[in-house]
Scaffold this active site. Structure first.
Site, PDB file in Angstrom:
ATOM      1  CB  SER A 235      -0.936   0.013   1.206  1.00 53.04           C
ATOM      2  OG  SER A 235      -1.800  -1.109   1.170  1.00 53.04           O
TER       3      SER A 235
ATOM      4  CG  HIS B  48      -2.226   3.676   3.461  1.00 54.30           C
ATOM      5  ND1 HIS B  48      -3.587   3.454   3.531  1.00 54.30           N
ATOM      6  CD2 HIS B  48      -1.662   2.461   3.249  1.00 54.30           C
ATOM      7  CE1 HIS B  48      -3.836   2.158   3.379  1.00 54.30           C
ATOM      8  NE2 HIS B  48      -2.676   1.539   3.223  1.00 54.30           N
TER       9      HIS B  48
END
Length: 289
Positions: A190, A236
């Site tokens: 991610s 993230h």
């Protein structure tokens, strides 16, 4: 008695004309010459030219003087996004290994700050980007990579695109190394995917494209990041910041000596991340963290 005219004197025999042979294959006769250097060339050595034929050496010399096509930001033109396909394959293969080994691979490759600093297992900062926590996790990341990876690879070229992907993944892990609890495991691509999201936005702005779609996608995923429990927001956010900054530096590098500026950018980004890791490790080892 009639007289006969005198016979003409014998003429010397004319030497047979020497048949030219190919300069690269002396055993082959030919009457064709290179249009540039005028050396004789056989059919195996003939290369089509605008007029007539040229020899292989002249063709190579001409090609060296032709400027090679480049991507929008200085990379080699990409016809097949090999880096994207290889990265997808690695993610799938590692996920299969996780399943086969009952997550033993996960424990060896996941990012866990304690293991990084106590065991000097710094490789986890990067290998964690290739392990995933369940089918939905890998499906989303692979889908995102499949959708936006080829676009960015064609924009940057193989090497620059790979740099954005890996450095973004590392940036996400470094922020987690600073903020996450020491015993917390973090897995997934991610960080790299959010880095690619940011890169798409930057590239779109640079090329004066409509970036509202990618902006909405980033906003939705950031909302999910903070609203759903169990998601590493550090990975993230770290990946998004790193990918956006790096892509911006690559896309807006001055055209004069652009490759040099881009190389310095990637090396500089890596150096900053290494320093951040070193500072955090020193703090943890001294008991400050």
């Amino acid at each position: 008695m009639t007289s006969q005219p005198p016979s003409p004197p014998p003429q010397p025999e004319q030497p047979a004309e020497t048949v030219p042979t190919c300069y690269r294959h002396p055993d082959k006769e030919t009457w064709v010459r290179c249009q540039r250097c005028e050396r004789p060339i056989c059919p195996d050595c003939m290369r089509d030219a605008a007029v007539g034929f040229q020899c292989p050496e002249c063709v190579s010399a001409g090609n060296r003087g032709v400027r090679q096509a480049r991507s929008a930001f200085g990379g080699a033109v990409v016809t097949t996004p090999y880096v994207t396909w290889v990265t997808l394959a690695l993610n799938v293969l590692v996920f299969g290994a996780q399943y086969v080994t009952s997550n033993a691979v996960t424990e060896q490759l996941a990012m866990r700050p304690y293991n990084v600093v106590a065991g000097h297992e710094y490789y986890r900062l990067l290998t964690s980007a290739f392990v995933h926590d369940g089918p939905f996790h890998i499906l989303f990341n692979c889908w995102a990579l499949y959708v936006i990876g080829p676009y960015l690879e064609r924009a940057f070229g193989h090497t620059r695109y790979l740099a954005v992907y890996l450095v973004s993944a590392l940036g996400g892990s470094v922020l987690g190394y600073w903020i996450d609890p020491l015993g917390q495991y973090t897995v997934g691509a991610s960080g790299a995917i959010f880095g690619l999201f940011g890169a798409v936005f930057v590239v779109g702005r640079k090329l004066n494209m409509d970036v509202r779609g990618i902006a909405v996608l980033i906003a939705i995923n950031l909302a999910i990041t903070f609203l759903v429990s169990g998601i590493s927001w550090t990975g993230h956010i770290g990946g998004l910041i790193t990918g956006s900054v790096l892509a911006g530096a690559l896309a807006y590098a001055p055209k004069s000596n652009r490759t040099l500026w881009q190389v310095l950018t990637v090396v500089g980004a890596l150096a900053i991340l290494v320093v951040l890791v070193a500072v955090r490790s020193s703090a943890l080892l001294s008991g400050v963290g």
